[in-house]
Scaffold this motif. Structure first.
Motif, PDB file in Angstrom:
ATOM      1  N   ALA A 180      -7.288 -10.943  -4.680  1.00 32.49           N
ATOM      2  CA  ALA A 180      -6.886 -10.066  -5.778  1.00 32.49           C
ATOM      3  C   ALA A 180      -6.480  -8.678  -5.302  1.00 32.49           C
ATOM      4  N   ASN A 181      -7.113  -8.195  -4.227  1.00 27.56           N
ATOM      5  CA  ASN A 181      -6.851  -6.815  -3.797  1.00 27.56           C
ATOM      6  C   ASN A 181      -5.894  -6.716  -2.619  1.00 27.56           C
ATOM      7  N   VAL A 182      -5.215  -7.815  -2.270  1.00 30.54           N
ATOM      8  CA  VAL A 182      -4.293  -7.753  -1.133  1.00 30.54           C
ATOM      9  C   VAL A 182      -3.103  -6.874  -1.477  1.00 30.54           C
ATOM     10  N   LEU A 183      -2.376  -6.435  -0.444  1.00 30.56           N
ATOM     11  CA  LEU A 183      -1.216  -5.585  -0.669  1.00 30.56           C
ATOM     12  C   LEU A 183      -0.147  -6.375  -1.428  1.00 30.56           C
ATOM     13  N   GLN A 184       0.221  -5.886  -2.588  1.00 27.38           N
ATOM     14  CA  GLN A 184       1.157  -6.620  -3.442  1.00 27.38           C
ATOM     15  C   GLN A 184       2.559  -6.665  -2.846  1.00 27.38           C
ATOM     16  N   ASP A 185       2.907  -5.667  -2.065  1.00 22.89           N
ATOM     17  CA  ASP A 185       4.225  -5.644  -1.419  1.00 22.89           C
ATOM     18  C   ASP A 185       4.150  -6.066   0.045  1.00 22.89           C
ATOM     19  N   GLY A 186       3.040  -6.625   0.438  1.00 23.15           N
ATOM     20  CA  GLY A 186       2.888  -7.055   1.811  1.00 23.15           C
ATOM     21  C   GLY A 186       3.065  -5.904   2.780  1.00 23.15           C
TER      22      GLY A 186
END
Length: 292
Positions: A64-70
């Protein structure tokens, strides 16, 4: 006065010990014997471990908290700053290999989520082009805890958080030989990253799992065209490259002949008495064989 203080101190210590003992007794379910207390303690420890493992698995598998834009907008080259292998150009061999039968035969356990299938398959197929490797793969249950297993390389993914590394390889070493390997993909950065970043990281960490070092550690110079070269532009460094195939030949297609020489020396070994003592010397000779 000093004696009274000593007595008060001793009484205070005894009361503390008694209170702690009573609390432990209640915590352990008020056992009626030492054996029952030990059994309850083991049960409590196992329950605590199970709870921790449950929390750990949930945490590592929660994206859930991973970087949304990678990695978009980030300097990919900076992720190599904290690499523990920086400056170490040595190669490490696996414990068991046969230079007369294809070199290193190794199974890679695919413990990855399904969305890593293509990156894993491509990386394995690329490394199979080496004539010093005989690689097999086995699909196993997804393991976000990335547990090591002797004799194989485990390849896994999890949300390891904002660690500063996108991937890492951990080789277990016994007597200067690799006995187990784990290649980890950090989903905090890679979950939503582009395909080239993911494929490069997969190729890179698997390469370390064979015992290979980096080919270059400056991510901002010209790309060398292999995935063990640091880069800020991974689309040019997606494959192992001939330089690493050559290193693998040197590592795993090298015949090792062990010859034992025995000679006899006078004396008891420690100089205490006369007599003949057998002294054994191991001589190791290596010859390099290239196979087409």
């Amino acid at each position: 006065m000093a004696n009274k203080r000593s007595i008060y101190g001793a009484l205070s210590t005894l009361l503390t010990i008694a209170l702690v003992s009573i609390l432990c007794w209640y915590f352990l379910g008020r056992p009626q014997s030492i054996d029952e207390g030990l059994e309850n303690l083991q049960t409590a420890g196992k329950n605590a471990k199970d709870k921790f493992d449950e929390w750990n698995i949930t945490s590592l598998g929660d994206f859930a908290n991973v970087l949304q834009d990678g990695l978009n907008g980030l300097d990919f080259g900076s992720f190599f700053d904290n690499d523990p292998r920086v400056g170490d150009n040595s190669t490490i061999l696996w414990k068991d290999f046969d230079p007369n039968n294809g070199g290193l035969s190794l199974t890679l356990l695919n413990a990855l989520d399904d969305d890593w299938a293509e990156e894993f398959d491509l990386a394995v197929e690329d490394w199979r082009q080496s004539d010093a490797l005989v690689l097999t793969t086995e699909r196993v249950e997804v393991d976000h805890t990335c547990q090591s297993k002797d004799g194989v390389m485990v390849v896994c993914n999890a949300n390891f958080g904002d660690t500063g590394w996108v991937g890492i390889n951990e080789n277990s070493i016994v007597n200067d030989r690799i006995v187990a390997s784990v290649s980890k993909m950090n989903e905090y950065y890679l979950k939503n990253s582009n395909f080239d970043h993911r494929r490069y990281t997969m190729c890179h960490e698997i390469g370390h799992g064979f015992g290979l070092p980096h080919t270059d550690e400056n991510p901002y110079n010209s790309n060398l065209g292999n995935c063990l070269d640091y880069t800020d532009d991974p689309d040019q460094n997606l494959h192992p490259g001939e330089v690493n195939f050559n290193k693998l030949r040197t590592m795993y297609l090298t015949n090792t002949e062990r010859r034992v020489e025995k000679r006899y020396v006078r004396g008891g070994g420690d100089g205490s008495e006369e007599g003949e003592v057998e002294e054994e010397r191991i001589i190791i000779t290596r010859t390099l064989e290239f196979r087409g």
